[in-house]
Design an enzyme around this catalytic site. Structure first.
Site, short mmCIF file in Angstrom:
data_model
loop_
_atom_site.label_atom_id
_atom_site.label_comp_id
_atom_site.label_asym_id
_atom_site.label_seq_id
_atom_site.Cartn_x
_atom_site.Cartn_y
_atom_site.Cartn_z
N ASP A 1 -8.60 4.00 6.21
CA ASP A 1 -7.23 3.36 6.15
C ASP A 1 -6.86 2.84 4.70
O ASP A 1 -7.96 2.48 3.91
CB ASP A 1 -6.92 2.80 7.20
CG ASP A 1 -5.44 2.06 7.18
OD1 ASP A 1 -4.49 2.92 7.00
OD2 ASP A 1 -5.50 0.86 7.43
N ASP B 1 -3.61 0.15 3.68
CA ASP B 1 -3.24 -1.25 3.67
C ASP B 1 -3.83 -1.75 4.48
O ASP B 1 -3.81 -1.49 5.74
CB ASP B 1 -1.62 -1.09 3.90
CG ASP B 1 -0.85 -2.26 3.45
OD1 ASP B 1 -1.27 -3.12 2.56
OD2 ASP B 1 0.42 -2.27 4.07
#
Lengths: 307, 307
Positions: B27, B29
């Site tokens: 992932d 952010d």
């Protein structure tokens, strides 16, 4: 759990039913009117109830107008009413905050109906009106929005100016677990599709905010325990001798079932007979509470049975 | 279901773990950066993975930028990457519509990131940008809004211009059961509170629309089956030799669990160790799928263990 078509009852059966009823609680939009137009025959039926000596109360999840404005609308559409006959969720929200001795400020995602009811009870509030994004989210977060430290409650009602900044502000206040989270109601959409448009309801706005906040609001309107207690406290009703009329099963009929009222669904609004039959046959027992005792195509169809 | 603090493992244990891994899915952010700033040490860790011969892919629910813009950001923050390393939900949404042979028009509640990815695949679309209420709801319904009969899909992503008219338009198109309802992702909020502000995420906007529409969207992003299949199809990963890194358990870690990947939670974003411990002890077995195999305070803390 049986459901009867009121139009198919004999005159004697209808007379027996209504002689067993002292109090009629009725929803409004979808039952008495659609937006600005009275549904045919409905004013005559309500006025007839009064002539028959029944007490009639309006129990509405509407929160965009005050009780005073509600009376003006009733009068215009031919419903004889007094202020004490009316429970709106804007009014009840103000009562709730007043009753718990709320002294802080409320941030409103909603219309001036809520704001004005709060003002009448001296509760400070702000937030009503357009609040579009100006610039970008970074500017809003870093510069434009500063939390007002006096805010102690966020109230969410129907808001035609619902916007990203409003969700952000509500969620930011509610990130403090001491900040009260109040929803006037949870109605998902308006009672009917108009000109091919679905009219999103308060429930839609509440869902957006509760999703990013991660907690559930205290619910004021139907079918919550709060409105049930408010009805009991104000109107001193005998559940067995009370009829609840509505067009939406997950608010009106559910409230009636929970209170032990008799329940009547009119088919001029949200739910259809097909919805009801699905809930009746459902394996989920909670769905059975959505099934009314009676239904009728429209409230006006009661008139010939009452005279 | 055990969870290990990666920082507390011995050098040999860490070496054994990473020698059993070929592919790292991460992932972005909350893991690699917070908005515009790289998290300390994270670029070095990812570049180190590549030096060690691992394949590294970015699996993000982000839908506000295109893959091209994503690469520019990676480059600026010190992450060496190629376009094929990147799966964003804006890109995957366009791929999905392309793959099913969608020929109609899409109404977008979202940003130009989605619009531009659709344009790249020749899919007609509109709706991006401000759409505030002008006048009142009655004017919108009766006069301003006419449904475009070519619309065959509503796509909901992150939209900083989210507004009442957009909810109404999306719900009105979706009232036709043949109209596709697509959500890029369901992330409830941004990875952290910034300047006392909660940043509402796409999930918040999806919740508003699904509430008044009464049906659930087809979900493109983590942790949906669609993205799982997209990863398998594109990257040909061996689940047992794959590590999924994330900061949000109900997207990143759940995706990893569902795919049989090893999972690593970093504590620089949405979820805390306390959240994880609650899910670990929960009586609801579904919560156990949210528990990662490993956690670490921040990704950068891995660097000394890898060299």
């Amino acid at each position: 759990m049986s459901i009867k078509n009121l139009s198919r009852l004999s005159r004697d059966e209808v007379e027996a039913l209504f002689s067993s009823i002292d109090t009629v609680l009725t929803d409004c939009d979808g039952v008495l009117w659609l937006h600005t137009k009275a549904l045919p025959g409905a004013p005559e039926v309500l006025n007839k109830f009064r002539e028959m000596g029944k007490r009639v109360f309006y129990i509405t999840n509407n929160n965009i107008i005050t009780r005073e404005e509600f009376l003006v609308k009733c009068d215009k559409l031919g419903y004889r009413s007094m202020k004490d006959d009316v429970l709106t969720t804007s009014y009840l929200t103000a009562c709730y905050l007043h009753d718990i001795g709320f002294k802080k400020k409320a941030y409103i995602v909603g219309t001036s109906g809520i704001s004005r009811e709060l003002n009448l009870l001296g509760i400070k509030n702000f937030g009503v009106g357009p609040d579009p994004l100006v610039g970008d989210v970074a500017k809003l977060v870093m510069k434009d929005f500063k939390q007002d430290p006096d805010v102690g409650a966020v109230i969410v009602g129907f808001d035609e100016y619902f916007s990203y900044p409003k969700i952000l502000k509500a969620a930011s206040y509610l990130n403090n677990p001491d900040c009260l989270f109040i929803a006037t109601n949870m109605d998902e959409r308006g009672p009917c599709v108009i000109n091919d448009c679905v009219i999103p309801g308060t429930g839609s706005m509440v869902a957006a905010i509760e999703t990013c906040v991660g907690r559930k609001p205290f619910l004021i309107g139907k079918p919550s325990a709060y409105i049930i207690n408010a009805i009991r406290k104000r109107y001193n009703v005998d559940p067995k001798r009370t009829l609840m009329i509505g067009d939406r099963c997950n608010t009106d009929i559910l409230l009636g079932t929970r209170c032990g009222f008799k329940t009547l669904l009119v088919l001029t609004g949200v739910n259809t007979l097909e919805d009801v039959m699905n809930w009746k046959e459902s394996d989920n027992k909670e769905d059975h509470d959505l099934v009314p005792d009676y239904y009728i195509d429209k409230l006006g169809d009661l008139l010939p049975l009452l005279t």
